[in-house]
Design an enzyme around this catalytic site. Structure first.
Site, PDB file in Angstrom:
ATOM      1  NE  ARG A  21      -3.961  -2.055   2.273  1.00 25.63           N
ATOM      2  CZ  ARG A  21      -3.748  -3.084   3.045  1.00 25.63           C
ATOM      3  NH1 ARG A  21      -2.899  -2.839   3.757  1.00 25.63           N
ATOM      4  NH2 ARG A  21      -4.580  -3.961   2.985  1.00 25.63           N
ATOM      5  CE  LYS A  76      -1.147  13.882 -14.022  1.00 27.52           C
ATOM      6  NZ  LYS A  76      -1.683  14.410 -15.323  1.00 27.52           N
ATOM      7  CD  GLU A 109       6.070  17.189 -22.527  1.00 22.29           C
ATOM      8  OE1 GLU A 109       5.583  18.311 -21.840  1.00 22.29           O
ATOM      9  OE2 GLU A 109       5.483  16.257 -23.184  1.00 22.29           O
ATOM     10  CE  LYS A 162       4.483  17.746 -13.875  1.00 19.15           C
ATOM     11  NZ  LYS A 162       4.633  16.595 -14.892  1.00 19.15           N
ATOM     12  CD  GLU A 197      -4.632  16.784 -15.304  1.00 14.51           C
ATOM     13  OE1 GLU A 197      -3.641  16.142 -15.113  1.00 14.51           O
ATOM     14  OE2 GLU A 197      -5.225  16.381 -16.548  1.00 14.51           O
ATOM     15  NE  ARG A 230       0.071  17.189 -12.464  1.00 11.06           N
ATOM     16  CZ  ARG A 230       0.548  16.363 -11.754  1.00 11.06           C
ATOM     17  NH1 ARG A 230       0.363  16.176 -10.646  1.00 11.06           N
ATOM     18  NH2 ARG A 230       1.523  15.608 -12.346  1.00 11.06           N
ATOM     19  CG  ASN A 280      -3.342  17.398 -20.355  1.00 12.98           C
ATOM     20  OD1 ASN A 280      -2.435  16.588 -20.024  1.00 12.98           O
ATOM     21  ND2 ASN A 280      -4.348  17.337 -19.521  1.00 12.98           N
ATOM     22  CG  HIS A 301       0.292  16.311 -23.983  1.00 10.46           C
ATOM     23  ND1 HIS A 301       1.014  17.426 -24.119  1.00 10.46           N
ATOM     24  CD2 HIS A 301       1.282  15.412 -23.447  1.00 10.46           C
ATOM     25  CE1 HIS A 301       2.432  17.349 -23.612  1.00 10.46           C
ATOM     26  NE2 HIS A 301       2.494  15.993 -23.239  1.00 10.46           N
ATOM     27  CG  HIS A 340      -2.148  11.578 -25.792  1.00  7.86           C
ATOM     28  ND1 HIS A 340      -2.725  12.107 -24.499  1.00  7.86           N
ATOM     29  CD2 HIS A 340      -1.135  11.365 -25.634  1.00  7.86           C
ATOM     30  CE1 HIS A 340      -1.668  12.312 -23.618  1.00  7.86           C
ATOM     31  NE2 HIS A 340      -0.788  11.670 -24.183  1.00  7.86           N
ATOM     32  CG  HIS A 370       5.125  11.427 -25.544  1.00 10.34           C
ATOM     33  ND1 HIS A 370       3.882  11.438 -26.028  1.00 10.34           N
ATOM     34  CD2 HIS A 370       5.267  12.170 -24.725  1.00 10.34           C
ATOM     35  CE1 HIS A 370       3.097  12.179 -25.194  1.00 10.34           C
ATOM     36  NE2 HIS A 370       4.165  12.857 -24.306  1.00 10.34           N
TER      37      HIS A 370
HETATM   38  N1  GLY Z   1       2.602  15.133 -17.628  1.00 13.16           N
HETATM   39  C1  GLY Z   1       1.424  15.909 -17.038  1.00 13.16           C
HETATM   40  C2  GLY Z   1       1.255  16.118 -15.599  1.00 13.16           C
HETATM   41  O1  GLY Z   1       2.156  15.870 -15.073  1.00 13.16           O
HETATM   42  O2  GLY Z   1       0.413  16.565 -15.290  1.00 13.16           O
END
Ligand code: GLY
Length: 395
Positions: free
Chosen positions: A129, A151, A197, A243, A253, A261, A265, A268, A272, A293
């Site tokens: 956990r 993430k 990025e 960031k 987000e 957040r 995107n 993106h 995608h 990517h």
């Molecule tokens: N790569 C996008 C984020 O970390 O929210």
């Protein structure tokens, strides 16, 4: 020969009791034991290193640093490709962690690019956990994006198609160590893909109060492309600071407005959609990939800027500025094999950011800002796609 140490930078991701430092410097992997001791108050009894086949030299350096300091080190190696960023691979790593009898306070150390960091982070989030994760990104893309913000996850294969990052968790690292010595082993193509990025962060800098980032990239691009260490440290520190500010303000987000957040995107949803086109999808061997990517993100940035301009949100010269920066970075500005606009729209609708069937797109505003737009006009999106269709653009 051991590289000369440069003055490291430290950016903190301010998340109350889960705040952590992102340390950017060189010779950091060789000093991993000291960094863990500082982070955890004592050298962990054991650690589990997850790396991939592309970075065995860097992983060996990290493991050697830990074992020689007296930490028991076990490890697993994964295949860092999108198809292998899977539940099966996760299960194999978790099983190895179980065999290593890792305890609750023993950290997982991810050494590799974004795929490795995401998979190792998810393993750390779920084993017992949750055990600590230390991210040691080895690509520019993972240093400025994937390793920061917590993430984690793997892809899900559903009826033959790959749904990216569909299974995962937020699990903030205890520490991020971005050792720029690792960037020396990247191919030019991989390195340049990471710059997409950075450009994205530059285009959004006004959202966190730094509207100078894109200009700084433009001015320093020759030194960046030459991988000049002090310039790389500054580039990464600037991108990570951006960031970190976004993540600190909207970790999960959830915000729909302000510096949310979701703004990350930008480009993106187009990227995608491109990556779901079979002839443009990530392949088992990234060296053969029609598009990396970061290359898809570069195209997505041009498409998003064009859509924004078509809607009157930004002046059209911004498209040319972005296209010219992308070109100088050696990134693609157009792609062959794009299907019709309707097919592309349906690919965009499959993006996991879609809510209630409503397409949500990040579009640009003046002043290096952006906003979330719901159901933008399809003709404006079509103009975005046309802007990156090979053969359509002439300056
Ligand atoms: N790569 C996008 C984020 O970390 O929210």
């Amino acid at each position: 020969m051991t590289p000369r140490p440069h003055t490291p930078r430290t950016i903190r991701v301010e998340l109350a009791d889960r705040a952590y430092p992102v340390r950017i410097g060189n010779t950091l992997l060789a000093d991993l034991a000291a960094a863990l001791t500082e982070t955890f108050g004592t050298l962990p009894r054991a650690a589990f290193v997850v790396s991939d086949a592309n970075v065995q030299g860097h992983a060996a350096l990290a493991m050697q640093a830990l074992t020689s300091a007296g930490c028991r080190v076990e490890s697993a190696t994964i295949t860092a490709t999108e198809p292998q960023k899977s539940l099966d691979a996760l299960s194999r790593v978790l099983t190895e962690m179980g065999k290593a009898r890792l305890e609750r306070t023993d950290p997982v150390i991810a050494v590799g690019g974004g795929i490795t960091g995401d998979l190792a982070g998810f393993a750390a989030a779920t084993y017992r956990r949750g055990v600590p994760i230390v991210q040691c990104p080895t690509t520019l893309l993972s240093m400025v994006d994937a390793s920061v913000g917590g993430k984690t996850g793997v892809n899900l294969e559903v009826e033959g198609s790959l749904q990216k990052n569909m299974v995962g968790a937020f699990h903030q690292p205890a520490l991020v160590l971005a050792d720029i010595d690792t960037l020396a082993t990247l191919t030019d193509r991989q390195f340049r893909a990471g710059l997409a990025e950075c450009i994205k962060h530059g285009l959004l800098g006004g959202c966190t109060g730094d509207a100078t980032h894109r200009e700084w990239i433009t001015t320093n691009l020759d030194a960046i492309l030459a991988r000049q260490p002090e310039t790389l440290l500054e580039l990464i520190a600037r991108s990570v600071a951006f960031k970190a500010a976004i993540v600190a303000g909207d970790e999960r987000e959830l915000a729909d407005s302000g510096p949310s957040r979701a703004l990350l995107n930008l480009g993106h949803t187009f990227a995608h959609a491109i990556e779901t086109i079979p002839s443009l999808s990530p392949t088992a061997d990234p060296a053969d990939a029609p598009l990396l990517h970061g290359e898809a993100v570069a195209l997505g940035l041009i498409a998003a800027a064009t859509t924004s301009a078509h809607l009157g949100m930004v002046p059209t010269n911004l498209i040319d500025n972005i296209r010219s920066l992308v070109t100088r970075c050696g990134l693609p500005t157009a792609v062959a094999d794009l299907p019709t606009g309707d097919t592309l729209l349906s690919h965009m609708g499959a993006d996991k950011k879609t809510v209630g069937g409503v397409l949500r797109l990040i579009l640009l505003l003046p002043g290096f800002r952006a906003e979330l737009c719901e159901s933008p006009d399809h003709r404006a999106i079509g103009a975005g796609w046309d802007a990156i269709r090979a053969g359509r653009y002439s300056a």
